[in-house]
Design a protein around this motif. Sequence first.
Motif, PDB file in Angstrom:
ATOM      1  N   GLY A  24       3.904  -3.160   0.357  1.00 55.19           N
ATOM      2  CA  GLY A  24       2.347  -3.310   0.455  1.00 55.19           C
ATOM      3  C   GLY A  24       1.948  -1.987  -0.510  1.00 55.19           C
ATOM      4  O   GLY A  24       2.435  -0.813  -0.097  1.00 55.19           O
ATOM      5  N   VAL A  26      -2.031   0.063  -0.465  1.00 58.08           N
ATOM      6  CA  VAL A  26      -3.400   0.152  -0.224  1.00 58.08           C
ATOM      7  C   VAL A  26      -3.855   1.586  -1.053  1.00 58.08           C
ATOM      8  O   VAL A  26      -3.382   2.761  -1.148  1.00 58.08           O
ATOM      9  CB  VAL A  26      -3.543   0.472   1.215  1.00 58.08           C
ATOM     10  CG1 VAL A  26      -5.023   0.584   1.604  1.00 58.08           C
ATOM     11  CG2 VAL A  26      -3.029  -0.891   1.903  1.00 58.08           C
ATOM     12  N   THR A  48      -6.077  -3.393  -2.290  1.00 64.13           N
ATOM     13  CA  THR A  48      -4.784  -3.730  -1.734  1.00 64.13           C
ATOM     14  C   THR A  48      -4.021  -4.741  -2.296  1.00 64.13           C
ATOM     15  O   THR A  48      -4.637  -5.664  -2.906  1.00 64.13           O
ATOM     16  CB  THR A  48      -5.022  -3.904  -0.317  1.00 64.13           C
ATOM     17  OG1 THR A  48      -3.793  -4.073   0.416  1.00 64.13           O
ATOM     18  CG2 THR A  48      -5.727  -5.298   0.239  1.00 64.13           C
ATOM     19  N   SER A  49      -2.639  -4.660  -2.201  1.00 60.87           N
ATOM     20  CA  SER A  49      -1.697  -5.672  -3.039  1.00 60.87           C
ATOM     21  C   SER A  49      -0.562  -5.729  -2.064  1.00 60.87           C
ATOM     22  O   SER A  49      -0.120  -4.489  -1.485  1.00 60.87           O
ATOM     23  CB  SER A  49      -1.288  -5.368  -4.384  1.00 60.87           C
ATOM     24  OG  SER A  49      -0.835  -4.082  -4.600  1.00 60.87           O
ATOM     25  N   HIS A  50      -0.073  -6.922  -2.051  1.00 62.18           N
ATOM     26  CA  HIS A  50       1.294  -7.103  -1.380  1.00 62.18           C
ATOM     27  C   HIS A  50       1.853  -8.098  -1.857  1.00 62.18           C
ATOM     28  O   HIS A  50       1.604  -8.819  -2.638  1.00 62.18           O
ATOM     29  CB  HIS A  50       0.905  -7.708   0.010  1.00 62.18           C
ATOM     30  CG  HIS A  50      -0.436  -6.578   0.959  1.00 62.18           C
ATOM     31  ND1 HIS A  50       0.189  -5.834   1.622  1.00 62.18           N
ATOM     32  CD2 HIS A  50      -1.469  -6.762   0.841  1.00 62.18           C
ATOM     33  CE1 HIS A  50      -0.981  -5.139   2.318  1.00 62.18           C
ATOM     34  NE2 HIS A  50      -1.967  -5.743   1.821  1.00 62.18           N
ATOM     35  N   GLY A  63      -3.173  -9.317  -4.760  1.00 63.58           N
ATOM     36  CA  GLY A  63      -4.142  -8.595  -4.116  1.00 63.58           C
ATOM     37  C   GLY A  63      -5.586  -8.705  -4.361  1.00 63.58           C
ATOM     38  O   GLY A  63      -5.967  -9.482  -5.064  1.00 63.58           O
ATOM     39  N   ASP A  65      -9.227  -6.481  -5.151  1.00 70.11           N
ATOM     40  CA  ASP A  65      -9.933  -5.244  -5.480  1.00 70.11           C
ATOM     41  C   ASP A  65     -11.380  -5.419  -5.351  1.00 70.11           C
ATOM     42  O   ASP A  65     -12.121  -6.285  -5.652  1.00 70.11           O
ATOM     43  CB  ASP A  65      -9.807  -5.054  -7.118  1.00 70.11           C
ATOM     44  CG  ASP A  65     -10.328  -3.667  -7.640  1.00 70.11           C
ATOM     45  OD1 ASP A  65     -11.481  -3.351  -7.393  1.00 70.11           O
ATOM     46  OD2 ASP A  65      -9.640  -3.149  -8.639  1.00 70.11           O
ATOM     47  N   THR A  99      -9.726 -10.926  -7.337  1.00 74.44           N
ATOM     48  CA  THR A  99      -8.458 -11.256  -6.848  1.00 74.44           C
ATOM     49  C   THR A  99      -7.109 -11.115  -8.040  1.00 74.44           C
ATOM     50  O   THR A  99      -7.762 -11.561  -9.131  1.00 74.44           O
ATOM     51  CB  THR A  99      -8.433 -12.696  -6.175  1.00 74.44           C
ATOM     52  OG1 THR A  99      -8.700 -13.448  -7.188  1.00 74.44           O
ATOM     53  CG2 THR A  99      -9.164 -12.348  -4.909  1.00 74.44           C
ATOM     54  N   GLU A 102      -0.232  -8.776  -9.469  1.00 70.96           N
ATOM     55  CA  GLU A 102       0.010  -7.634 -10.165  1.00 70.96           C
ATOM     56  C   GLU A 102       1.800  -7.412 -10.163  1.00 70.96           C
ATOM     57  O   GLU A 102       2.403  -8.052  -9.476  1.00 70.96           O
ATOM     58  CB  GLU A 102      -0.153  -6.307  -9.001  1.00 70.96           C
ATOM     59  CG  GLU A 102       0.272  -5.102  -9.268  1.00 70.96           C
ATOM     60  CD  GLU A 102      -0.435  -4.001  -8.598  1.00 70.96           C
ATOM     61  OE1 GLU A 102      -0.366  -2.889  -8.855  1.00 70.96           O
ATOM     62  OE2 GLU A 102      -0.759  -4.375  -7.195  1.00 70.96           O
ATOM     63  N   ARG A 120      -2.490  -5.388 -13.443  1.00 71.04           N
ATOM     64  CA  ARG A 120      -3.048  -6.559 -12.484  1.00 71.04           C
ATOM     65  C   ARG A 120      -3.751  -7.350 -13.636  1.00 71.04           C
ATOM     66  O   ARG A 120      -4.663  -6.856 -14.355  1.00 71.04           O
ATOM     67  CB  ARG A 120      -4.255  -5.700 -11.548  1.00 71.04           C
ATOM     68  CG  ARG A 120      -3.619  -5.058 -10.568  1.00 71.04           C
ATOM     69  CD  ARG A 120      -4.320  -4.040  -9.762  1.00 71.04           C
ATOM     70  NE  ARG A 120      -3.840  -3.254  -8.669  1.00 71.04           N
ATOM     71  CZ  ARG A 120      -4.391  -2.430  -8.276  1.00 71.04           C
ATOM     72  NH1 ARG A 120      -5.723  -2.337  -8.316  1.00 71.04           N
ATOM     73  NH2 ARG A 120      -3.929  -1.590  -7.195  1.00 71.04           N
TER      74      ARG A 120
END
Length: 197
Positions: A24, A26, A48-50, A63, A65, A99, A102, A120
């Motif tokens: 993850g 952040v 954040t991206s996961h 994620g 933005d 959204t 990524e 992204r």
Amino acid sequence: MKKLLAILFVACCISSASAASYKGYVETFGGLSIPSEGDLGGTWGVATSHGVEIIDGLFVGAGIDFSLGMTEFYTYETSDYSYYDFVDYDVEVMPLFATFAECRYSFLRYSKVSPFVGLRLGGGYNGYSEAGALYFSPAFGCTFNFTDNFGMDLSLGYSLFTGSSEESYIGYGDYVYGVESSLPSVSCVNFRIGIHF
């Protein structure tokens, strides 16, 4: 033969999934907001991206933005008759929300310091036109790995929120005039700082 290939394909997918590990990110960022028609402004926000690291150094995920940009931009409205043409000047704080999917690659995954590149791509919302937008955001930077699974990321990124054109009609007596409204795209150049885990 087809069944054998299907079995091998499923086995490879299961093997890859079992080898993949969660990751993850952040981050917070700030920088310049640059409308395609207008003046420079500022932008700041969080993202954040996961997802999973499918092989060493290669991250794939999704994620969100969210940023605020303050800038002066121009909106154009034109019609068949020149006296209906005008330009609006707006100074606004614009919510820019996206959204995205990524992909990120770290070149030296297990080194203390590792350069990386990322991209992204997704869909967004720009608050000034209250319309959807294409979101495109490449970045490059450097990762500082404190442990195998935790570190800090510094990067320089670019984000594009595309503009739009809308057509409407104005009636006056027996006449109807077609009017096209053109809204600018917004580019953001940001310095990003974040953590990964």
